[in-house]
Design a protein around this motif. Structure first.
Motif, mmCIF file in Angstrom:
data_model
loop_
_atom_site.group_PDB
_atom_site.id
_atom_site.type_symbol
_atom_site.label_atom_id
_atom_site.label_comp_id
_atom_site.label_asym_id
_atom_site.label_seq_id
_atom_site.Cartn_x
_atom_site.Cartn_y
_atom_site.Cartn_z
ATOM 1 N N ASN A 78 0.834 -1.189 0.000
ATOM 2 C CA ASN A 78 0.000 0.000 0.000
ATOM 3 C C ASN A 78 0.881 1.256 0.000
ATOM 4 N N ILE A 79 0.850 2.014 -1.079
ATOM 5 C CA ILE A 79 1.755 3.164 -1.218
ATOM 6 C C ILE A 79 1.414 4.236 -0.184
ATOM 7 N N ASP A 80 0.116 4.458 0.009
ATOM 8 C CA ASP A 80 -0.341 5.432 0.995
ATOM 9 C C ASP A 80 0.245 5.104 2.378
ATOM 10 N N GLU A 81 0.221 3.828 2.720
ATOM 11 C CA GLU A 81 0.741 3.391 4.011
ATOM 12 C C GLU A 81 2.243 3.681 4.107
ATOM 13 N N ALA A 82 2.960 3.381 3.028
ATOM 14 C CA ALA A 82 4.420 3.601 3.027
ATOM 15 C C ALA A 82 4.739 5.085 3.179
ATOM 16 N N VAL A 83 4.027 5.945 2.443
ATOM 17 C CA VAL A 83 4.330 7.386 2.520
ATOM 18 C C VAL A 83 3.931 7.926 3.899
ATOM 19 N N PHE A 84 2.888 7.355 4.487
ATOM 20 C CA PHE A 84 2.444 7.825 5.809
ATOM 21 C C PHE A 84 3.443 7.439 6.902
ATOM 22 N N GLU B 257 -0.114 14.638 6.784
ATOM 23 C CA GLU B 257 -1.436 15.000 6.285
ATOM 24 C C GLU B 257 -1.620 14.367 4.910
ATOM 25 N N ARG B 258 -2.491 13.361 4.855
ATOM 26 C CA ARG B 258 -2.638 12.605 3.608
ATOM 27 C C ARG B 258 -3.091 13.458 2.430
ATOM 28 N N ARG B 259 -3.771 14.577 2.750
ATOM 29 C CA ARG B 259 -4.308 15.372 1.641
ATOM 30 C C ARG B 259 -3.364 16.496 1.234
ATOM 31 N N SER B 260 -2.192 16.574 1.894
ATOM 32 C CA SER B 260 -1.292 17.687 1.552
ATOM 33 C C SER B 260 -0.697 17.458 0.164
ATOM 34 N N LYS B 261 -0.310 18.575 -0.447
ATOM 35 C CA LYS B 261 0.256 18.518 -1.810
ATOM 36 C C LYS B 261 1.495 17.640 -1.825
ATOM 37 N N GLU B 262 2.333 17.801 -0.792
ATOM 38 C CA GLU B 262 3.610 17.078 -0.751
ATOM 39 C C GLU B 262 3.373 15.563 -0.618
ATOM 40 N N PHE B 263 2.380 15.207 0.219
ATOM 41 C CA PHE B 263 2.060 13.787 0.418
ATOM 42 C C PHE B 263 1.605 13.175 -0.910
ATOM 43 N N LEU B 264 0.683 13.882 -1.556
ATOM 44 C CA LEU B 264 0.136 13.350 -2.810
ATOM 45 C C LEU B 264 1.206 13.270 -3.888
ATOM 46 N N ALA B 265 2.119 14.258 -3.899
ATOM 47 C CA ALA B 265 3.177 14.260 -4.917
ATOM 48 C C ALA B 265 4.084 13.036 -4.739
ATOM 49 N N LEU B 266 4.410 12.728 -3.477
ATOM 50 C CA LEU B 266 5.264 11.556 -3.225
ATOM 51 C C LEU B 266 4.546 10.262 -3.596
ATOM 52 N N HIS B 267 3.256 10.219 -3.237
ATOM 53 C CA HIS B 267 2.429 9.061 -3.557
ATOM 54 C C HIS B 267 2.498 8.802 -5.069
ATOM 55 N N ILE B 268 2.338 9.861 -5.833
ATOM 56 C CA ILE B 268 2.332 9.712 -7.297
ATOM 57 C C ILE B 268 3.703 9.249 -7.807
ATOM 58 N N ARG B 269 4.767 9.791 -7.225
ATOM 59 C CA ARG B 269 6.119 9.407 -7.694
ATOM 60 C C ARG B 269 6.389 7.925 -7.437
ATOM 61 N N VAL B 270 6.000 7.452 -6.245
ATOM 62 C CA VAL B 270 6.224 6.027 -5.934
ATOM 63 C C VAL B 270 5.365 5.158 -6.858
ATOM 64 N N ARG B 271 4.111 5.590 -7.048
ATOM 65 C CA ARG B 271 3.212 4.818 -7.913
ATOM 66 C C ARG B 271 3.756 4.729 -9.348
ATOM 67 N N GLU B 272 4.305 5.845 -9.820
ATOM 68 C CA GLU B 272 4.828 5.842 -11.197
ATOM 69 C C GLU B 272 5.952 4.820 -11.373
ATOM 70 N N ILE B 273 6.829 4.768 -10.370
ATOM 71 C CA ILE B 273 7.940 3.797 -10.447
ATOM 72 C C ILE B 273 7.383 2.368 -10.455
ATOM 73 N N LEU B 274 6.418 2.114 -9.556
ATOM 74 C CA LEU B 274 5.850 0.755 -9.484
ATOM 75 C C LEU B 274 5.134 0.390 -10.788
ATOM 76 N N GLU B 275 4.437 1.364 -11.353
ATOM 77 C CA GLU B 275 3.723 1.065 -12.597
ATOM 78 C C GLU B 275 4.693 0.783 -13.731
ATOM 79 N N LYS B 276 5.804 1.508 -13.716
ATOM 80 C CA LYS B 276 6.828 1.272 -14.741
ATOM 81 C C LYS B 276 7.356 -0.162 -14.639
#
Ligand SMILES: Nc1ncnc2c1ncn2[C@@H]1O[C@H](COP(=O)(O)OP(=O)(O)OP(=O)(O)O)[C@@H](O)[C@H]1O
Ligand SMILES: [Mg+2]
Length: 259
Positions: free
Chosen positions: A195-201, A229-248
């Motif tokens: 769970n990426i959200d869990e890892a970033v949290f 803060e899960r809804r912060s810009k920085e949190f979401l940005a990191l979430h997206i970066r990790v997800r992109e690597i995993l999707e690749k």
């Protein structure tokens, strides 16, 4: 200074048709004392294998794992592993599950229970000492599994998708509890999750693994202030970066998108 050092670790298994399965290859990383390291990666990339090697349940085929400057050569008192599936002894009540390691050390009942109570309180289950595992929910059982691991007093706590089977609300609550225990008890944690959200949290640092063979693809240092803060810009940005690597990684493997 590094507390845990994984150097050039390779692990091969014999598959069903006696073929070689390379579960981990050239795996190297360090973990500092007190760090909260999260490991994410596609299914089968060797996350559980890595934790089993660190816990000393298995030996690497080659390479070396050092804990506080000593090579790990088997089960050791510094480390405990919490599994994804609830792994309590069904015939023991909560308090006797939690103080199992103390019983093995022949600590008398009174001090044993006193110590176990401390961890039962810490995971918020005061009052459930006499309950049996079948009488409590999955989230409560997982709390007890964590209390039992803490009662063993490891310096290094290994967790293999411990909240994977829980609903989101319970999962979030347990994440917060685990963080406060980590801060209070000053443990070093290696936590595997899908769970990426869990890892970033949770993480101070995230290692993203790839498979075939399992190795580290990328590392993210997470400097977000706590509580996060899960809804912060920085949190979401990191979430997206990790997800992109995993999707690749998944696209390269043609696995069709399942993490
Ligand atoms: N005892 C074993 N014998 C043979 N192969 C094994 C054994 N244990 C693991 N493997 C293989 O090693 C690889 C890594 O497995 P591992 O369980 O470590 O993956 P994982 O990343 O934990 O996967 P998941 O996310 O599904 O839990 C897989 O290909 C698996 O089939
Ligand atoms: Mg696994």
């Amino acid at each position: 200074m590094s507390f845990l050092r994984v150097s050039n670790v390779e692990k091969t298994y014999l598959g069903e048709r006696k073929e070689e399965v390379i579960a981990l290859s050239k795996m190297s990383f360090d973990c500092r004392d007190g760090e909260f390291l999260c490991i994410v990666g596609p299914t089968g990339c060797g996350k559980t294998t890595l934790l089993r090697l660190i816990a000393g349940l298995e030996q690497p085929t080659s390479g070396d794992i050092m804990l506080a400057d000593t090579t790990i050569q088997g089960l050791n008192r510094e480390t405990t592993l919490v599994f994804q599936q609830y792994s309590l002894f069904p015939w023991r009540n909560v308090i006797d599950n939690v103080c199992f390691s103390l019983e093995m050390k022949k600590i008398p009942k009174k001090p044993r229970y006193k110590e176990a109570k401390k961890f039962i309180d810490l995971v918020g289950l005061n009052g459930f000492e006499k309950a049996f595992p079948y009488e409590i929910s999955g989230g409560m059982q997982q709390r007890i599994a964590i209390a039992r691991a803490l009662c063993y007093n490891p310096r290094l706590l290994l967790l293999d998708e411990p909240f994977g089977a829980l609903d989101e609300r319970t999962r979030h609550r347990l994440q917060e509890e685990l963080l406060s225990i980590w801060q209070q008890e000053q443990k070093t944690v290696v936590f595997v999750t899908h769970n990426i959200d869990e890892a970033v949290f949770l993480a101070s640092r995230i290692l993203v693994m790839r498979d075939r063979p399992g190795r580290i693809e990328q590392e993210f240092k997470i400097n977000l202030p706590r509580p996060r803060e899960r809804r912060s810009k920085e949190f979401l940005a990191l979430h997206i970066r990790v997800r992109e690597i995993l999707e690749k990684i998944l696209t390269a493997n043609n696995q069709g998108g399942a993490l």
